[in-house]
Design an enzyme around this catalytic site. Structure first.
Site, PDB file in Angstrom:
ATOM      1  N   ASP A 215       0.826  -1.194   0.000  1.00 58.81           N
ATOM      2  CA  ASP A 215       0.000   0.000   0.000  1.00 58.81           C
ATOM      3  C   ASP A 215       0.866   1.251   0.000  1.00 58.81           C
ATOM      4  O   ASP A 215       1.895   1.310   0.682  1.00 58.81           O
ATOM      5  CB  ASP A 215      -0.896  -0.017   1.248  1.00 58.81           C
ATOM      6  CG  ASP A 215      -1.823   1.176   1.319  1.00 58.81           C
ATOM      7  OD1 ASP A 215      -2.739   1.255   0.488  1.00 58.81           O
ATOM      8  OD2 ASP A 215      -1.607   2.032   2.191  1.00 58.81           O
ATOM      9  N   GLU A 269       1.532  -0.444  -5.003  1.00 64.34           N
ATOM     10  CA  GLU A 269       0.567   0.601  -5.316  1.00 64.34           C
ATOM     11  C   GLU A 269       1.379   1.873  -5.540  1.00 64.34           C
ATOM     12  O   GLU A 269       1.805   2.529  -4.585  1.00 64.34           O
ATOM     13  CB  GLU A 269      -0.439   0.802  -4.180  1.00 64.34           C
ATOM     14  CG  GLU A 269      -1.483   1.856  -4.522  1.00 64.34           C
ATOM     15  CD  GLU A 269      -2.281   2.364  -3.332  1.00 64.34           C
ATOM     16  OE1 GLU A 269      -3.419   2.817  -3.531  1.00 64.34           O
ATOM     17  OE2 GLU A 269      -1.751   2.337  -2.201  1.00 64.34           O
TER      18      GLU A 269
END
Length: 550
Positions: A215, A269
């Site tokens: 993330d 990401e």
């Protein structure tokens, strides 16, 4: 430990995989409390086997106060009790592997929850203590330290700093949080932070997961001087985006992944407009793949889509990494809603309440986009509910909304709850089989009352449904040797038609013009997103053809 076999083919599975994103709270509720859980998921696992996906990506399932949908992690080595137990997760990983489906877990290295033991220890400690060095605690500016240490802003709105009350009751230092105030940022200059995350990787690889999704992968490192951002323009280097120190971190992670059998992968990401810098994360000793947000945010426009595809392929070619293609995820407006608007692109800054949407048009385009995406080279990520054609739910009552994007902006930003509404499985009224029969608890987010035709049961066996379109497309994709990873070649055609060839005889056409167009020479129609019109390809329609050999 769930065993993952190792062969050359298995080790490169990720290069052309279709990976299904699971938002655990909203997939299926097994215990009737209104929240999705591992028991509910395991009961529906055969559905994903029948759908034909290669892997699952679970958004965070760890213990969390859920201030940000689980991305505020309190403990990386356990499962949130609302979802189940660690033993259940291990069973799930093994059961999925029995169906040939791998599991990817979500790692959030930029921050932890304010409930994490490290942060609780830091709050109880004095300024300057070792416990605070794992975070970004700083004295404030101003005469009495009443101003934040710098002018950084939270990704969710408002300042990126919160002032703490010290143990003696005084207003004290400030701590950094690029997201919600309940998500304090970690200091990656601290060796203990690095060792902890490396150990967490090993913990999950030891339990059989095939990879980790990272993330906010480009935000982890910070300039230790914490300088102000300029009033206009992007500083270079940026104090917290895409800093060069990140690559050392991900090289150490890659070495860990490569030490395990079966092709364990790292997926980043990485929201980044600079494709050259984006590609640096995909060098052979760093991440395996990274999400392609340029394509996700691209409008439904032939020239823009072709440019995005070309730019993506060009960026990946020097590092020999496969592209990833994604139309939607748990953070963005659902595809059938977005494609039914005048502005069919996606930008967090332009989201607004009450934007008019033509769902019939959006659904038609989403069907075409599905075939386009699944025909492109590389891997594909499919967000749960996209295969059902679910729209964004835009009328969630204010008192039921939970997204900090909505809450921190006082409702100015509609937030992301609308794409996270629980899935409809069966029946004609909520909860549509999401929870067991007779459950008293409502789903954690309310479902629309007009979703009866969008349930799994309603769509199964209907050749005109979105679900059957995806099932057939995924079956063909797996059977076609030219699909997945590999080259593609653009074919000549009208300006607003995308046409390309994969392998020796597979052709994909997508008509984004305002008029039907003729089909090229072919021997077989494999699949069309909408019915043909007198042998012509209608507008907003995609088709897969068996071309004449050439």
């Amino acid at each position: 430990m769930a065993a993952i076999p190792r062969t050359d083919a298995d080790s490169s599975w990720w290069r052309g995989a279709v990976i299904y994103q699971v938002y655990p709270r909203s997939f299926a509720d097994g215990d009737g409390d209104g929240t999705g859980d591992l028991a509910g998921f395991r009961a529906k696992l055969s559905y994903l086997g029948e759908l034909g996906v290669d892997a699952l990506w679970f958004t965070p399932w760890y213990p969390s106060p859920m201030a940000d949908g689980g991305y505020d992690v309190a403990d990386y080595r356990d499962i949130d009790p609302r979802f189940g137990t660690l033993a259940e997760a291990e069973k799930l990983i093994g059961e999925a592997l029995d169906l040939g489906i791998r599991t990817i877990v979500d790692i959030v290295p930029n921050h932890v929850s304010a409930a994490h033991p490290w942060f609780r220890e830091a709050l109880a400690a004095d300024p300057g203590s070792p416990a605070r060095e794992r975070f970004w605690f700083r004295p404030g500016r101003g005469e009495r330290g009443e101003l934040p240490p710098n002018n950084w802003r939270s990704q969710f709105g408002g300042p990126a700093w919160t002032r703490v009350t010290e143990a003696d009751g005084r207003q004290g230092e400030w701590f950094l949080h690029l997201f919600d105030s309940r998500q304090p940022d970690l200091n990656w200059d601290h060796p203990q932070v690095r060792r902890e995350h490396e150990d967490v990787l090993r913990f999950w690889f030891n339990r059989g997961v095939a990879g980790v999704r990272i993330d906010s992968a480009a935000l982890v490192s910070k300039d230790p001087a914490l300088p102000d951002l300029p009033e206009s323009g992007e500083p270079l280097p940026h104090p917290y985006v895409d800093r060069d120190e990140l690559h050392q971190i991900y090289r150490s992670w890659r070495a860990i992944a490569d030490s395990y059998p079966g092709g364990r992968i790292l997926v980043g990401e990485v929201w980044m407009p600079d494709f050259e810098r984006f590609a640096r994360y995909l060098r052979p000793d760093e991440l395996h793949t990274a999400f392609n947000f340029d394509f996700l945010s691209c409008p439904w426009d032939a020239d823009r889509l072709r440019a995005s595809i070309d730019t993506t392929l060009h960026a990946h070619r020097p590092v020999a990494a496969p592209p990833t293609w994604v139309l939607s995820n748990h953070d963005v407006t659902r595809t059938v809603t977005r494609y039914g608007r005048v502005d069919t692109g996606f930008d967090f800054a332009t989201k607004a309440h009450g934007t008019p949407t033509d769902l019939a048009l959006g659904t038609r385009r989403a069907r075409a986009a599905a075939l386009l995406t699944l025909a492109l080279p590389g891997s594909v990520y499919l967000y749960q509910g996209e295969e059902l054609g679910l729209p964004e739910v835009e009328d969630i009552p204010a008192d039921r909304r939970q997204d900090p994007m909505y809450l921190r902006t006082g409702g100015a930003d509609p937030g992301r709850d609308g794409c996270r509404v629980p899935l409809p499985w069966s029946g004609t009224v909520p909860p549509y089989g999401f929870s067991p029969p007779g459950s008293a608890a409502e789903p954690w987010l309310p479902q629309p009352t007009d979703w009866a035709a969008r349930t799994v049961t309603a769509q199964q066996g209907d050749p005109a449904s979105m679900l059957e379109l995806y099932r057939v497309a995924l079956r063909l994709r797996r059977a076609e040797p030219g699909l997945g990873d590999g080259p593609m070649r653009w074919l000549p055609g009208p300006g607003e038609v995308l046409a390309f060839q994969r392998g020796p005889d597979f052709t994909c056409l997508v008509n984004l013009s305002g008029e039907p167009v003729p089909l090229p020479d072919h021997t077989e129609v494999l699949l069309a997103s909408s019915p043909l019109s007198d042998g012509m390809l209608p507008t907003d329609t995609a088709i897969w053809l068996r071309a004449n050999g050439r």
